[in-house]
Design a protein around this motif. Structure first.
Motif, PDB file in Angstrom:
ATOM      1  N   PHE A  26       0.833  -1.196   0.000  1.00  0.00           N
ATOM      2  CA  PHE A  26       0.000   0.000   0.000  1.00  0.00           C
ATOM      3  C   PHE A  26       0.870   1.249   0.000  1.00  0.00           C
ATOM      4  CE2 PHE A  26       0.907  -0.619   4.473  1.00  0.00           C
ATOM      5  CZ  PHE A  26       1.062   0.665   4.973  1.00  0.00           C
ATOM      6  N   GLN A  27       0.253   2.357  -0.390  1.00  0.00           N
ATOM      7  CA  GLN A  27       0.928   3.651  -0.403  1.00  0.00           C
ATOM      8  C   GLN A  27      -0.127   4.753  -0.319  1.00  0.00           C
ATOM      9  OE1 GLN A  27       3.783   4.258  -3.527  1.00  0.00           O
ATOM     10  NE2 GLN A  27       3.832   6.472  -3.268  1.00  0.00           N
ATOM     11  N   VAL A  28       0.151   5.754   0.518  1.00  0.00           N
ATOM     12  CA  VAL A  28      -0.734   6.912   0.629  1.00  0.00           C
ATOM     13  C   VAL A  28      -0.324   7.922  -0.438  1.00  0.00           C
ATOM     14  CG1 VAL A  28      -1.612   8.733   2.127  1.00  0.00           C
ATOM     15  CG2 VAL A  28      -0.993   6.511   3.099  1.00  0.00           C
ATOM     16  N   ILE A  29      -1.257   8.286  -1.302  1.00  0.00           N
ATOM     17  CA  ILE A  29      -0.946   9.154  -2.440  1.00  0.00           C
ATOM     18  C   ILE A  29      -1.097  10.621  -2.072  1.00  0.00           C
ATOM     19  CG2 ILE A  29      -1.512   9.690  -4.833  1.00  0.00           C
ATOM     20  CD1 ILE A  29      -2.619   6.875  -5.101  1.00  0.00           C
ATOM     21  N   THR A  30      -2.193  10.981  -1.406  1.00  0.00           N
ATOM     22  CA  THR A  30      -2.440  12.384  -1.054  1.00  0.00           C
ATOM     23  C   THR A  30      -3.008  12.471   0.351  1.00  0.00           C
ATOM     24  OG1 THR A  30      -4.710  12.367  -1.920  1.00  0.00           O
ATOM     25  CG2 THR A  30      -2.971  12.967  -3.463  1.00  0.00           C
ATOM     26  N   ASP A  79       4.293   0.595   2.499  1.00  0.00           N
ATOM     27  CA  ASP A  79       4.928  -0.610   3.028  1.00  0.00           C
ATOM     28  C   ASP A  79       4.447  -1.813   2.213  1.00  0.00           C
ATOM     29  OD1 ASP A  79       6.634  -2.021   4.579  1.00  0.00           O
ATOM     30  OD2 ASP A  79       5.382  -2.057   6.373  1.00  0.00           O
ATOM     31  N   SER A  80       5.119  -2.945   2.415  1.00  0.00           N
ATOM     32  CA  SER A  80       4.770  -4.189   1.738  1.00  0.00           C
ATOM     33  C   SER A  80       4.931  -5.342   2.724  1.00  0.00           C
ATOM     34  CB  SER A  80       5.658  -4.410   0.509  1.00  0.00           C
ATOM     35  OG  SER A  80       5.347  -5.639  -0.119  1.00  0.00           O
ATOM     36  N   PHE A  81       3.985  -6.283   2.680  1.00  0.00           N
ATOM     37  CA  PHE A  81       4.008  -7.415   3.619  1.00  0.00           C
ATOM     38  C   PHE A  81       3.615  -8.680   2.870  1.00  0.00           C
ATOM     39  CE2 PHE A  81       1.675 -10.152   6.676  1.00  0.00           C
ATOM     40  CZ  PHE A  81       2.747 -10.488   7.487  1.00  0.00           C
ATOM     41  N   THR A  82       4.434  -9.717   2.991  1.00  0.00           N
ATOM     42  CA  THR A  82       4.184 -11.005   2.342  1.00  0.00           C
ATOM     43  C   THR A  82       3.998 -12.081   3.403  1.00  0.00           C
ATOM     44  OG1 THR A  82       5.505 -10.355   0.416  1.00  0.00           O
ATOM     45  CG2 THR A  82       5.065 -12.700   0.705  1.00  0.00           C
ATOM     46  N   PHE A  83       2.976 -12.919   3.221  1.00  0.00           N
ATOM     47  CA  PHE A  83       2.719 -13.987   4.185  1.00  0.00           C
ATOM     48  C   PHE A  83       2.109 -15.178   3.454  1.00  0.00           C
ATOM     49  CE2 PHE A  83      -1.247 -11.785   3.771  1.00  0.00           C
ATOM     50  CZ  PHE A  83      -2.241 -12.742   3.952  1.00  0.00           C
ATOM     51  N   THR A  84       2.136 -16.319   4.128  1.00  0.00           N
ATOM     52  CA  THR A  84       1.503 -17.538   3.627  1.00  0.00           C
ATOM     53  C   THR A  84       0.344 -17.895   4.545  1.00  0.00           C
ATOM     54  OG1 THR A  84       3.604 -18.331   2.698  1.00  0.00           O
ATOM     55  CG2 THR A  84       1.853 -19.959   3.020  1.00  0.00           C
ATOM     56  N   ALA A  85      -0.832 -18.079   3.975  1.00  0.00           N
ATOM     57  CA  ALA A  85      -2.021 -18.353   4.779  1.00  0.00           C
ATOM     58  C   ALA A  85      -1.852 -19.640   5.570  1.00  0.00           C
ATOM     59  CB  ALA A  85      -3.249 -18.437   3.873  1.00  0.00           C
ATOM     60  N   SER A  86      -2.041 -19.563   6.876  1.00  0.00           N
ATOM     61  CA  SER A  86      -1.865 -20.730   7.740  1.00  0.00           C
ATOM     62  C   SER A  86      -3.117 -21.581   7.858  1.00  0.00           C
ATOM     63  CB  SER A  86      -1.425 -20.277   9.137  1.00  0.00           C
ATOM     64  OG  SER A  86      -2.399 -19.396   9.693  1.00  0.00           O
ATOM     65  N   ARG A  87      -4.260 -21.026   7.417  1.00  0.00           N
ATOM     66  CA  ARG A  87      -5.516 -21.765   7.485  1.00  0.00           C
ATOM     67  C   ARG A  87      -6.508 -21.198   6.482  1.00  0.00           C
ATOM     68  NH1 ARG A  87      -7.779 -20.932  13.354  1.00  0.00           N
ATOM     69  NH2 ARG A  87      -5.611 -21.469  13.852  1.00  0.00           N
ATOM     70  N   ASN A  88      -7.531 -21.973   6.186  1.00  0.00           N
ATOM     71  CA  ASN A  88      -8.594 -21.483   5.313  1.00  0.00           C
ATOM     72  C   ASN A  88      -9.475 -20.486   6.067  1.00  0.00           C
ATOM     73  OD1 ASN A  88      -7.660 -23.309   3.392  1.00  0.00           O
ATOM     74  ND2 ASN A  88      -9.106 -24.900   4.016  1.00  0.00           N
ATOM     75  N   GLY A  89     -10.006 -19.529   5.327  1.00  0.00           N
ATOM     76  CA  GLY A  89     -10.905 -18.583   5.963  1.00  0.00           C
ATOM     77  C   GLY A  89     -10.831 -17.197   5.359  1.00  0.00           C
TER      78      GLY A  89
END
Length: 216
Positions: free
Chosen positions: A55-59, A86-96
């Motif tokens: 994500f990034q805040v533009i204005t 910022d940027s965040f990468t993750f792997t889903a640990s469960r369905n939902g």
């Protein structure tokens, strides 16, 4: 990709929800986040799927926003306060259903424009033979290389567009401040000039009155 927006953004929240519904096929969304408001989005993710939130805040204001990502069990996977990008990468640990929210509740009068890109899973192979044991032909290999290069170009273009929009917003804000300052200086100069005229007139008026009394 199905996103559903909700929060305390009032009319802007419903407008954002409408835009998201119309562009549900896209993973990139730019929306207005009013002051003292919070906007949340939801995504159904299968266990083991790799996801990236950027994500990034533009204005708006100091170009910062709060962001929080929660899992299906309510556990906070990611949280930042007053961040510009910022940027965040993750792997889903469960369905939902995973929820990520953007908050501007710390701001009392400044609207924000926020861009985010939420990628779920990997891109499908360009050729079905990519997942096979057989070797790719030279043409297929070149096509895959070009495809990856084009994806990088698209990413760079997106970032440059965001930076250009942010720079334009800063320039317009600076131009408005300079204009207001110039108007203020002009008013001050006008008031000082008028004050000096009246002050000088009062000096000569006092001298004429004193001369009249002496002559009498």
């Amino acid at each position: 990709m199905l996103l559903r927006g909700s929060g305390t953004a009032g009319l802007w929240g419903w407008l954002t929800l409408f835009l998201v519904a119309c562009a549900a096929w896209a993973s990139e969304i730019t929306f207005e986040l009013p002051d003292n408001a919070k906007q949340c989005f939801y995504e159904e993710i299968v266990q083991g799927t790799k996801c990236t939130l950027e994500f990034q805040v533009i204005t708006g204001g100091h170009y910062d926003v709060d962001c929080q990502l929660e899992g299906p069990d309510g556990a906070v996977l990611y949280k930042v306060m007053k961040k510009q990008y910022d940027s965040f990468t993750f792997t889903a640990s469960r369905n939902g259903t995973y929820k990520f929210c953007f908050s501007n509740e710390f701001s009392t009068f400044t609207h924000k424009t926020v861009y985010f890109d939420f990628q779920v899973g990997e891109d499908p192979p360009l050729f079905p033979s990519e997942n096979r044991a057989t070797a790719l032909t030279q043409v297929e290999s070149v096509c895959i290389s070009i495809h990856e290069a084009l994806k990088s170009v698209i990413d760079y273009e997106t970032h440059f567009r965001l930076r250009e929009a942010q720079g334009r917003s800063r320039a317009e804000d600076l131009n408005a401040r300079v204009a207001y300052w110039s108007i203020g200086e002009a008013i001050i100069l006008l008031v000082v000039s008028i004050g000096q005229v009246f002050l000088l007139k009062s000096f000569f008026s006092d001298k004429r009155t004193t001369t009249t009394h002496v002559a009498s």
